[in-house]
Design an enzyme around this catalytic site. Structure first.
Site, PDB file in Angstrom:
ATOM      1  N   GLY A   1       0.829  -1.211   0.000  1.00 51.82           N
ATOM      2  CA  GLY A   1       0.000   0.000   0.000  1.00 51.82           C
ATOM      3  C   GLY A   1       0.854   1.248   0.000  1.00 51.82           C
TER       4      GLY A   1
ATOM      5  CG  ASP B   1       1.422 -10.403   7.130  1.00 53.25           C
ATOM      6  OD1 ASP B   1       1.624 -10.969   8.217  1.00 53.25           O
ATOM      7  OD2 ASP B   1       0.522  -9.566   6.958  1.00 53.25           O
TER       8      ASP B   1
ATOM      9  CG  MET C   1      -0.164 -11.196  13.041  1.00 48.68           C
ATOM     10  SD  MET C   1       0.702  -9.620  13.140  1.00 48.68           S
ATOM     11  CE  MET C   1      -0.286  -8.784  14.378  1.00 48.68           C
TER      12      MET C   1
ATOM     13  CB  VAL D   1      28.885 -22.651  13.330  1.00 43.74           C
ATOM     14  CG1 VAL D   1      27.869 -23.397  14.174  1.00 43.74           C
ATOM     15  CG2 VAL D   1      30.303 -23.000  13.755  1.00 43.74           C
TER      16      VAL D   1
ATOM     17  CG  ASN E   1      28.393 -20.377   5.141  1.00 42.22           C
ATOM     18  OD1 ASN E   1      27.825 -21.333   4.619  1.00 42.22           O
ATOM     19  ND2 ASN E   1      28.338 -19.165   4.625  1.00 42.22           N
ATOM     20  CG  ASN E   2      34.281 -24.502   6.499  1.00 38.38           C
ATOM     21  OD1 ASN E   2      33.231 -25.073   6.780  1.00 38.38           O
ATOM     22  ND2 ASN E   2      35.457 -24.923   6.916  1.00 38.38           N
TER      23      ASN E   2
END
Length: 788
Positions: free
Chosen positions: A115, A161, A203, A523, A525-526
């Site tokens: 909106g 949302d 929601m 953890v 990320n390698n």
């Protein structure tokens, strides 16, 4: 394009302002302001959204570097937001235009929902006629009208949302999921104790994203979303499913309901309606919880802060490059890529979803929401709504965890087990990594055996760092003994290395010629072949929340610098992304070489910072960034050089980064990865079945499943050899290194920002390739009309 460096003496060429603002929005505001100032522009806050734009005066204030300090950890928006009826009328928009022209503002950055963004586009479309009317009324001069002849618009979507089409995630959604999952975890403990059914209403009046991802993340028995009402007779189906779960030994039932859920007849389905149904038909002890506005509040997650920061930077770049012919754009996220999309195309597709739902075209509504939403829905349907088949495939699939434990591993195991059972396979759990595989520490694992695993941290199977090379012969014998036909390896760099060793040993051991897939979970990320690993998001949030507390402590004492050591081995992902999320002054990592001159520059930067209103500093150091410049060395250096100006403290976060319950992202990511891996193995097994036996020795029969830019892809382990630095256990290239300059700019370092790889304008219609033909034609016509 290289924007000019921040220069206070240079007259501003690109005035702009920020307006409207949910959790994570402050990160976008902060980035927009600071990158705007960095380019030499004047930047204004518009307080109270469009109402402040209409009212003008003190509502439109000049922003400074310090005015956006300590904003990252705050929920909501510090500049306020308000619904504005005045702006909907032309008279109100004329007042807003007058206020902008008088301040010389010609660039507008709007952070809000569809909106708000539609209103911004209308404002831009009629800008020239508003100026004509203001000149006629004598409120502005012809020269002022000429100077402000066109208005550039860029939007960033803020909505919990996640109901805006064109972006995988909107700012605020991940933080809302954190709030929901916290409640779900708290509820499920008491529900299991008392054998209860819990109905949670979240929601989502028109969009079921929060409900859907929550259902995936907590392993819910049923989910109600607006886009896909349940089939006729759902009441009986739901009750049978709940009774079946209880009969299997589950002590807990969870039902997730979006507030806009409805039946095929268009009547609302509320949490109280479902409660009455369950109590009447089954007699189960049932409770309902309606979360309400608690979902909108709280501290923003690390993901939202990084997303907001990246979107803010990209928004400024889009405004700097805009011309009168450029359509109003919205900055979006596709996979891990920032993209620009024409604003009204996104708005139109968002409206198309509503139209599809109104016309009962439910499948179209799901597709129009985008690939991410559609994948979530398909994964949920497989895990929750399909009963295991009566006929078995006689295929045995083994699952093993390798390397250090991390949050989200169990979610991947759970979905892999259940999808395997749905495919008719026999699922085998391997305990204690490759060592357990060698010693035959294997047992069947059932559907109920993995109940409740999505929310558990660590590794329920047990895991070790031991590689298979020393046990190859034993492993081959175990595979033959248990008749294992395929292998799912979930873990970090050791999982990748172990997979490679098994592939290499195929030449000698025929038993290893089975399909294998590696799911990155660490953890650090390698893992080569994937932009993200399961577990990294949870660790990142742990570091970020710790940094928030530390910064708060520093703010109280003044003139204090904290030096924090993070995990990651030689991979600087955690240090870099936590630095971006927490607003660090520097992050030292192995991949971005630094020396004593850089350390001196950072100290001098902090000395200058202490002269401003922001009298605190935060330095992150990856644990293996440099063998000589240790955490103790950097602490001693900063302490010595900062004498009389600031004092120092240090923190080594340690193994707390590996623990904790997984975040919604890691639960969802792990669930989808486990599901996709087993489906791929199922197809691969059909390909390699020859003459009554399985034989797989081609490179594409052993792959890493990874997120690459915008999609989950399978890459052969052998092909990733060239992309890997084995000595330091990292990929040779990493996408997140391109974000490091953003962190430095937001910390007020005077550096050049290379935007040669900035996002280009794309079209939503190209992204919606699965759109139904009639709708595609209608959408194309509307887009062409809009462009004309």
């Amino acid at each position: 394009m290289r924007p000019p460096k921040h220069n206070p003496t240079k007259p501003p060429e690109n005035p702009m302002f920020v307006c409207l603002c949910l959790s994570g929005m402050n990160a976008a505001v902060r980035a927009t302001v600071r990158v705007g100032l960095y380019t030499g522009a004047k930047v204004y806050f518009v307080h109270e959204g469009y109402q402040g734009l209409v009212d003008g005066g003190d509502n439109i204030k000049l922003a400074t570097w310090e005015s956006v300090s300590m904003m990252l950890q705050l929920g909501g928006t510090v500049i306020g937001s308000a619904r504005c009826m005045d702006f909907r009328a032309r008279e109100g928009r004329m007042k807003a235009a007058l206020n902008l022209v008088k301040l010389g503002i010609t660039n507008l950055c709007v952070i809000g929902g569809d909106g708000s963004l539609t209103g911004a586009n209308q404002f831009r479309t009629e800008w020239s006629t508003l100026l004509v009317d203001l000149v006629k009324a004598g409120k502005i001069s012809n020269d002022e009208a000429k100077t402000s002849s066109h208005l550039n618009i860029v939007g960033m979507v803020g909505s919990i949302d996640n109901d805006f089409c064109g972006t995988d995630m909107t700012i605020g959604t991940d933080s809302a999921l954190h709030r929901i999952i916290e409640v779900v975890d708290a509820i499920t403990t008491t529900a299991q104790s008392h054998q209860r059914t819990f109905i949670l209403e979240v929601m989502g009046r028109h969009c079921g994203y929060l409900a859907l991802v929550t259902a995936l993340a907590c392993g819910a028995d049923w989910v109600f979303i607006p886009e896909m009402p349940p089939d006729e007779g759902w009441e009986g189906h739901l009750c049978r499913r709940l009774a079946d779960q209880r009969a299997r030994g589950c002590r807990l039932n969870v039902i997730i309901v979006a507030e806009g859920a409805m039946g095929r007849d268009g009547k609302p389905i509320g949490s109280e309606d479902i409660k009455k149904l369950v109590e009447k038909n089954l007699g189960f002890d049932t409770r309902t919880t309606v979360l309400g506005h608690v979902q909108r509040g709280g501290t923003p997650s690390a993901f939202d802060r990084i997303l907001g920061s990246r979107m803010g930077v990209e928004a400024v770049m889009a405004l700097l490059e805009a011309t009168p012919e450029t359509p109003a754009c919205v900055v979006s996220l596709s996979g891990n890529q920032a993209v620009r999309l024409p604003l009204m195309e996104c708005v139109q597709v968002t409206k198309d979803v509503t139209t599809a739902m109104a016309e009962n075209r439910w499948e179209d509504a799901i597709k129009l929401r985008g690939k991410s939403f559609e994948n979530n829905w398909n994964t949920y349907k497989m895990l929750a709504h399909i009963n295991p088949p009566d006929t078995k495939s006689n295929i045995n699939v083994a699952i093993v965890n390798v390397g250090a434990p991390c949050a989200g591993m169990n979610a991947a195991v759970r979905s892999a087990v259940r999808i395997g059972i749905i495919q008719g396979h026999n699922m085998l759990a391997v305990h204690d990594g490759f060592e357990g595989l060698a010693h035959g520490n294997i047992e069947p694992i059932t559907w109920t055996g993995v109940s409740g695993w999505t929310g558990k941290g660590g590794s329920e199977l047990g895991t070790k760092r031991v590689l298979p090379s020393k046990f190859i012969e034993e492993i081959s014998l175990t595979i033959a003994k248990f008749n294992i036909h395929s292998l799912v390896i979930i873990g970090g760099f050791e999982a990748f290395m172990g997979g490679l060793e098994l592939v290499t040993a195929r030449e000698k051991y025929e038993e290893l010629c089975i399909p294998m897939v590696v799911i990155p979970a660490t953890v650090s990320n390698n893992v080569p072949g994937s932009d993200f690993s399961i577990g990294a998001d949870t660790a990142l949030n742990t570091i970020t929340s710790t940094c928030d507390r530390i910064k708060q402590s520093a703010a109280g004492t003044k003139r204090r610098v904290f030096i924090i050591e993070t995990m990651g081995g030689y991979c600087g992902y955690l240090a870099t992304m936590a630095g971006l999320a927490a607003g660090a002054d520097a992050a030292y990592i192995y991949e971005d070489k630094f020396g004593i001159r850089d350390l001196e520059m950072n100290v001098e930067h902090l000395v200058q910072k202490m002269k401003t209103d922001v009298k605190r500093g935060l330095i992150l150091r990856n644990e293996k960034c440099n063998a000589n410049y240790t955490t103790d060395f950097i602490f001693a250096l900063y302490s010595e050089e900062g004498k009389g100006v600031f004092d120092c403290r240090k923190n080594i976060l340690g193994h707390m980064q590996q623990g904790g319950t997984p975040t919604p992202f890691d639960r969802n990511f792990g669930t989808k990865m486990g599901s996709k891996a087993v489906l791929w193995l199922t197809e691969k097994l059909k390909e390699v079945y020859r003459h009554g036996r399985i034989f797989a020795n081609t490179p594409d029969s052993a792959c890493v499943l990874g997120m690459r830019k915008r999609a989950l892809t399978f890459q052969p382990l052998a092909e990733l050899n060239e992309q890997t630095d084995f000595e330091h256990r990292i990929p040779k290239t990493s996408w997140w290194l391109k974000l490091r300059p953003i962190m430095k700019i937001l910390a007020k370092y005077n550096i050049s920002l290379d935007t040669s790889e900035h996002a280009h304008m794309e079209h939503v219609i190209k992204k919606r390739v699965s759109m139904p033909a009639p709708l595609m034609k209608k959408h194309k016509e509307e887009v062409e009309e809009e462009e004309e």
